[in-house]
Design an enzyme around this catalytic site. Structure first.
Site, PDB file in Angstrom:
ATOM      1  N   LYS A  99       0.857  -1.181  -0.234  1.00 42.00           N
ATOM      2  CA  LYS A  99      -0.118  -0.045   0.110  1.00 42.00           C
ATOM      3  C   LYS A  99       0.908   1.102   0.310  1.00 42.00           C
ATOM      4  CE  LYS A  99      -2.973   3.209   2.675  1.00 42.00           C
ATOM      5  NZ  LYS A  99      -3.761   2.805   4.106  1.00 42.00           N
ATOM      6  N   GLU A 133      -8.347  11.783  13.139  1.00 41.97           N
ATOM      7  CA  GLU A 133      -7.270  10.677  13.127  1.00 41.97           C
ATOM      8  C   GLU A 133      -6.238  11.606  14.665  1.00 41.97           C
ATOM      9  OE1 GLU A 133      -4.324   8.142  10.910  1.00 41.97           O
ATOM     10  OE2 GLU A 133      -5.455   9.126   9.342  1.00 41.97           O
TER      11      GLU A 133
END
Length: 374
Positions: free
Chosen positions: A134, A181
């Protein structure tokens, strides 16, 4: 005056605005003491400095770049790591100056759409070749015109009550954002972090919105991207000495304009001076903003992304004299300069990613700030 009014009226360039979800606003003005760090060991260096920098009852605000070297150009004045103990701290209501004022007239300039699709295709090819699992690919757009950072902060605080709203003023520039986050929080001996990865747009109707959230929760590609982040956070915290609790449930977290997959990770560790910074360094950059394997993903970003992220996707927050503190990932953010804003947003690329869909995801994320200033 409210904290935001103090922030807006401060005559110096060095100022910080911080409002955690559900908390009052805190503003730090001026510089009583400060330290700047760079290089691969910058978090460890900052943690060591924090132990000497802070007296009982004091807080240092901190910001770090995505990369371990200082930014350049528009990011001048934003080193790869900085802690500041303010001359003056003001606490109070998050409401204040500019919440209903004029943000200015802005013109969005975006010439990145074709190049971003190409970059995503390159990333997908690298994943297919087994070089990466990723990688997060980001793009930058500009909004040109006159704007007041205090107005933007007031609007972000009003719109994003469940996010950490921040502003770091340096000279004539101010880095602002509303991040969903948390990278790491240390409260006493309790450690908390949150995996936020996997994205879907909001629906035009309640039924469409529910369908989008349901598809996100069951999408194999989004689940795979999310699992990378959860596993990384747990592994890195365990290596840092945190006694982990069982992983919480993965839920769909709904914000204005966007849905995310979200999983809380918690544990315990005995606090000591500088510890929140060492934990932040252990977790940064997570696969949610970098990729995996981490070293190869960061190298790919440096070689192929084509932009200076500056403090975008780096940790921002605060630490106290005990080593407790809170650092969020600097997302949904913009660098405000004399002539407008620079905004960056990224999407996680994994096997099967579609360049057009990833471009749309970055549009949704950029809108988090653009919607309050245009």
């Amino acid at each position: 005056m409210t904290p935001l009014e103090e922030f807006a009226n401060w005559p110096g360039g060095d100022r910080v605005y911080w409002r955690a979800p559900g908390d009052e606003a805190v503003v730090g003005l001026g510089e009583a003491r400060a330290v700047e760090v760079d290089g691969p060991w910058r978090f460890e260096a900052a943690a060591a400095e924090a132990a000497d920098l802070l007296n009982d009852g004091e807080v240092a605000f901190g910001g770090f770049g995505f990369a371990d070297q200082p930014g350049s150009g528009a990011w001048d004045g934003f080193p790869s790591g900085r802690l500041v103990v303010p001359d003056k701290v003001v606490r109070g209501s998050a409401a204040g100056a500019g919440s209903s004022g004029e943000a200015g007239v802005l013109r969005v300039e975006d010439g990145t759409r074709a190049s971003y699709r190409d970059a995503v295709k390159q990333a997908a090819d690298a994943i297919d070749a087994g070089e990466l699992a990723k990688v997060v690919v980001a793009r930058e757009v500009e909004a040109v015109g006159s704007i007041d950072s205090s107005v933007v902060l007031a609007r972000l605080a009003s719109r994003y009550e469940s996010c950490a709203v921040f502003g770091f003023g340096r000279g004539r520039s101010c880095f602002v954002g509303a991040s969903p986050e948390v990278l790491v929080e240390l409260d006493g001996d309790v450690v908390t972090t949150c995996a936020v990865a996997g994205t879907a747009s909001r629906g035009a109707t309640p039924a469409d919105d529910a369908d989008n959230a349901e598809r996100l929760a069951s999408d194999p590609k989004e689940q795979a991207e999310h699992r990378y982040v959860v596993e990384y956070l747990r592994t890195r915290l365990a290596l840092a000495g945190v006694d982990l609790h069982p992983t919480g449930d993965t839920v769909v977290r709904t914000l204005p304009g966007i849905h995310h997959l979200s999983t809380m990770v918690t544990g315990r560790i005995a606090p000591e001076p500088g510890l929140a910074l060492r934990l932040a360094g252990a977790l940064h950059p997570s696969p949610a903003v970098g990729g995996t394997p981490s070293t190869f993903a960061q190298r790919w970003i440096a070689e192929h992304e084509g932009l200076d992220r500056g403090w975008y996707a780096g940790p921002v927050g605060w630490i106290d004299h005990r080593g407790c503190g809170s650092f969020y990932v600097a997302l949904r953010s913009a660098l405000i300069g004399p002539y407008g804003l620079r905004l960056i947003a990224g999407a996680g690329i994994v096997a099967g990613s579609d360049p057009e869909q990833e471009l749309v995801e970055t549009d949704i994320k950029l809108a988090a700030v653009l919607d309050v200033v245009t």
